[in-house]
Design a protein around this motif. Structure first.
Motif, PDB file in Angstrom:
ATOM      1  N   ALA A 151       0.819  -0.869   0.267  1.00  0.00           N
ATOM      2  CA  ALA A 151       0.211   0.325  -0.218  1.00  0.00           C
ATOM      3  C   ALA A 151       0.727   1.532  -0.217  1.00  0.00           C
ATOM      4  CB  ALA A 151      -0.701   0.044   1.251  1.00  0.00           C
ATOM      5  N   SER A 152       0.612   1.816   0.847  1.00  0.00           N
ATOM      6  CA  SER A 152       1.435   2.820   1.039  1.00  0.00           C
ATOM      7  C   SER A 152       2.466   2.679   2.408  1.00  0.00           C
ATOM      8  CB  SER A 152       1.071   4.788   0.587  1.00  0.00           C
ATOM      9  OG  SER A 152       1.029   4.687  -0.264  1.00  0.00           O
ATOM     10  N   LEU A 153       2.431   1.558   3.109  1.00  0.00           N
ATOM     11  CA  LEU A 153       3.776   2.288   3.668  1.00  0.00           C
ATOM     12  C   LEU A 153       4.652   1.554   3.608  1.00  0.00           C
ATOM     13  CD1 LEU A 153       0.775  -1.011   5.605  1.00  0.00           C
ATOM     14  CD2 LEU A 153       1.412   2.044   5.741  1.00  0.00           C
ATOM     15  N   PHE A 154       5.380   2.210   3.948  1.00  0.00           N
ATOM     16  CA  PHE A 154       6.560   2.530   3.211  1.00  0.00           C
ATOM     17  C   PHE A 154       7.855   2.199   4.339  1.00  0.00           C
ATOM     18  CE2 PHE A 154       6.611   3.430  -1.331  1.00  0.00           C
ATOM     19  CZ  PHE A 154       5.500   3.834  -1.108  1.00  0.00           C
ATOM     20  N   PRO A 155       9.331   2.014   4.170  1.00  0.00           N
ATOM     21  CA  PRO A 155      10.462   1.739   4.706  1.00  0.00           C
ATOM     22  C   PRO A 155      10.517   3.283   5.729  1.00  0.00           C
ATOM     23  CG  PRO A 155      10.875   0.423   3.371  1.00  0.00           C
ATOM     24  CD  PRO A 155       9.252   0.707   2.080  1.00  0.00           C
ATOM     25  N   GLY A 156      11.178   3.179   7.281  1.00  0.00           N
ATOM     26  CA  GLY A 156      11.693   3.981   8.070  1.00  0.00           C
ATOM     27  C   GLY A 156      10.499   4.423   8.758  1.00  0.00           C
ATOM     28  N   ARG A 168      -3.881   7.175   7.203  1.00  0.00           N
ATOM     29  CA  ARG A 168      -2.805   7.183   6.954  1.00  0.00           C
ATOM     30  C   ARG A 168      -2.368   8.725   5.494  1.00  0.00           C
ATOM     31  NH1 ARG A 168       1.389   3.552   9.444  1.00  0.00           N
ATOM     32  NH2 ARG A 168       0.189   3.586  11.359  1.00  0.00           N
ATOM     33  N   ALA A 169      -1.106   9.300   5.939  1.00  0.00           N
ATOM     34  CA  ALA A 169      -0.573  10.453   5.281  1.00  0.00           C
ATOM     35  C   ALA A 169       0.465  10.454   5.454  1.00  0.00           C
ATOM     36  CB  ALA A 169      -1.544  11.698   5.176  1.00  0.00           C
ATOM     37  N   PRO A 170       1.053   9.393   5.486  1.00  0.00           N
ATOM     38  CA  PRO A 170       2.696   9.725   5.418  1.00  0.00           C
ATOM     39  C   PRO A 170       3.243  10.830   4.168  1.00  0.00           C
ATOM     40  CG  PRO A 170       2.501   7.456   4.002  1.00  0.00           C
ATOM     41  CD  PRO A 170       0.382   8.506   4.342  1.00  0.00           C
ATOM     42  N   TYR A 171       4.071  11.004   4.592  1.00  0.00           N
ATOM     43  CA  TYR A 171       5.356  11.828   3.558  1.00  0.00           C
ATOM     44  C   TYR A 171       6.523  10.782   3.439  1.00  0.00           C
ATOM     45  CZ  TYR A 171       7.787  14.906   0.572  1.00  0.00           C
ATOM     46  OH  TYR A 171       8.712  15.058  -0.307  1.00  0.00           O
ATOM     47  N   VAL A 172       6.160  10.717   1.793  1.00  0.00           N
ATOM     48  CA  VAL A 172       7.003   9.444   1.289  1.00  0.00           C
ATOM     49  C   VAL A 172       8.748   9.916   0.564  1.00  0.00           C
ATOM     50  CG1 VAL A 172       6.946   7.538  -0.216  1.00  0.00           C
ATOM     51  CG2 VAL A 172       5.218   8.133   1.051  1.00  0.00           C
ATOM     52  N   TYR A 178       3.817  13.323  -0.570  1.00  0.00           N
ATOM     53  CA  TYR A 178       2.469  12.383   0.019  1.00  0.00           C
ATOM     54  C   TYR A 178       1.466  11.217  -0.475  1.00  0.00           C
ATOM     55  CZ  TYR A 178       2.812  15.861   3.711  1.00  0.00           C
ATOM     56  OH  TYR A 178       3.672  16.718   5.058  1.00  0.00           O
ATOM     57  N   ARG A 179       1.257  10.642   0.208  1.00  0.00           N
ATOM     58  CA  ARG A 179       0.496   9.555   0.037  1.00  0.00           C
ATOM     59  C   ARG A 179      -0.902   9.113   1.194  1.00  0.00           C
ATOM     60  NH1 ARG A 179       2.550   5.111  -3.168  1.00  0.00           N
ATOM     61  NH2 ARG A 179       4.292   5.886  -4.693  1.00  0.00           N
ATOM     62  N   LEU A 180      -1.484   8.552   0.753  1.00  0.00           N
ATOM     63  CA  LEU A 180      -2.686   7.992   1.854  1.00  0.00           C
ATOM     64  C   LEU A 180      -2.780   6.147   1.955  1.00  0.00           C
ATOM     65  CD1 LEU A 180      -5.385  10.016  -0.027  1.00  0.00           C
ATOM     66  CD2 LEU A 180      -4.430  10.853   2.454  1.00  0.00           C
ATOM     67  N   THR A 181      -2.912   6.070   2.578  1.00  0.00           N
ATOM     68  CA  THR A 181      -3.030   4.538   2.918  1.00  0.00           C
ATOM     69  C   THR A 181      -3.943   4.224   3.861  1.00  0.00           C
ATOM     70  OG1 THR A 181      -1.010   2.843   3.238  1.00  0.00           O
ATOM     71  CG2 THR A 181      -1.184   4.800   4.678  1.00  0.00           C
ATOM     72  N   MET A 218      11.387  -1.973   8.597  1.00  0.00           N
ATOM     73  CA  MET A 218      12.100  -1.541   7.373  1.00  0.00           C
ATOM     74  C   MET A 218      11.949  -2.378   6.454  1.00  0.00           C
ATOM     75  SD  MET A 218      15.453  -4.246   8.016  1.00  0.00           S
ATOM     76  CE  MET A 218      16.808  -3.593   8.789  1.00  0.00           C
ATOM     77  N   ARG A 219      10.896  -3.695   6.547  1.00  0.00           N
ATOM     78  CA  ARG A 219      10.010  -4.639   5.534  1.00  0.00           C
ATOM     79  C   ARG A 219       9.036  -4.366   5.875  1.00  0.00           C
ATOM     80  NH1 ARG A 219      14.624  -7.397   6.497  1.00  0.00           N
ATOM     81  NH2 ARG A 219      13.805  -8.158   8.620  1.00  0.00           N
ATOM     82  N   PRO A 220       7.819  -3.516   5.446  1.00  0.00           N
ATOM     83  CA  PRO A 220       6.601  -2.932   6.207  1.00  0.00           C
ATOM     84  C   PRO A 220       5.468  -4.137   6.260  1.00  0.00           C
ATOM     85  CG  PRO A 220       7.521  -0.815   4.763  1.00  0.00           C
ATOM     86  CD  PRO A 220       8.463  -2.117   4.787  1.00  0.00           C
ATOM     87  N   ILE A 221       5.702  -5.022   4.851  1.00  0.00           N
ATOM     88  CA  ILE A 221       4.545  -5.690   4.091  1.00  0.00           C
ATOM     89  C   ILE A 221       4.281  -6.863   5.372  1.00  0.00           C
ATOM     90  CG2 ILE A 221       6.091  -7.287   2.586  1.00  0.00           C
ATOM     91  CD1 ILE A 221       3.748  -7.389   0.687  1.00  0.00           C
TER      92      ILE A 221
END
Ligand code: 6PG
Length: 246
Positions: A151-156, A168-172, A178-181, A218-221
């Protein structure tokens, strides 16, 4: 095959993966509508799902789904206008939604054109008002990036960091946007989660997801683990590469 991370189905080609995703969609839609009168599905973005959406938009599968009782949501969205070529909604519209009779009022897109935090709050309200306080999808389709994002769950960032949030609306950094996820709280409440990934560029990530210890930052999935549901990985041989070597 059954693994600690769910069922891993390896197919000979990306085309066969797409057929398997489309068949799973048809099967789960029939089950959900038969049992509960509606099929609530969250679509994945990116490029991998396009082939599966095209198969669902075409006979015979398009005739095998009772589209009037399908409710379509999104797992994530880029913060762009709905007609932007980066939009996951636009891709789903082009590949599937404009070809099948899902009632317009049953398509709930994330408003990527709005201020991100407000768009996240609004979508969480849409989820609550249409699916209740603990939204439970019948099927959530996900992809996987070469960095093991989904989705937009990114490492970090710890995907579990605000467990109560639904959206959530993370800045990637990587995307410079920004993304929505959906958050793991929603994803992991699904009856069925299907992760489709393919190609040699995903092989290293897939191997690390299955073989390295849990590290969802590190590995959001690796945060994808349905509480009371099924997790199915649908991958081609190129992505499964290292996993098949014993
Ligand atoms: C997105 C997706 C994202 C995608 C992966 C894999 O908005 O891009 O939600 O999580 O599933 O990045 O993308 P591909 O299918 O294009 O490899």
């Amino acid at each position: 095959m059954k693994t600690a991370r769910g069922t891993l189905d390896v197919f000979d080609s990306a085309e066969i993966v797409a057929n398997a995703v489309a068949d799973l969609f048809v099967e789960r839609a029939g089950e959900a509508i038969g049992e509960r009168g509606q099929f609530c599905v969250a679509l994945a973005g990116g490029t991998t799902p396009k082939a599966a959406y095209a198969l669902l938009a075409d006979e015979p599968r398009s005739g095998q789904v009772d589209w009037r009782n399908v409710a379509v949501y999104f797992g994530d969205e880029r913060c762009v206008a709905p007609d932007d070529e980066q939009s996951n909604y636009r891709m789903a519209q082009q590949m599937l939604l404009r070809h099948v009779p899902v009632p317009a009022e049953n398509v709930f897109r994330m408003r990527g054109e709005d201020e991100p935090a407000a768009a996240a709050r609004d979508y969480a309200n849409v989820l609550r008002s249409t699916l209740g306080p603990a939204p439970r999808f019948d099927l959530i389709l996900l992809g996987m990036g070469a960095d093991a994002h989904t989705a937009s769950l990114f490492p970090g960032e710890d995907p579990h960091r605000d467990e109560d949030a639904l959206v959530r609306a993370p800045y990637v950094e990587k995307a410079g946007a920004y993304r929505l996820t959906l958050t793991p709280a929603v994803i992991n409440n699904a009856r069925c989660i299907a992760i489709a990934t393919e190609g040699p560029s995903k092989a290293a990530a897939l191997q690390s997801v299955f073989r390295e210890p849990e590290d969802a930052t590190m590995r959001p999935i690796q945060s994808v683990a349905p509480r009371d549901g099924e997790l199915v990985w649908l991958v081609d041989r190129e992505a499964a590469g290292g996993l098949l070597q014993h």
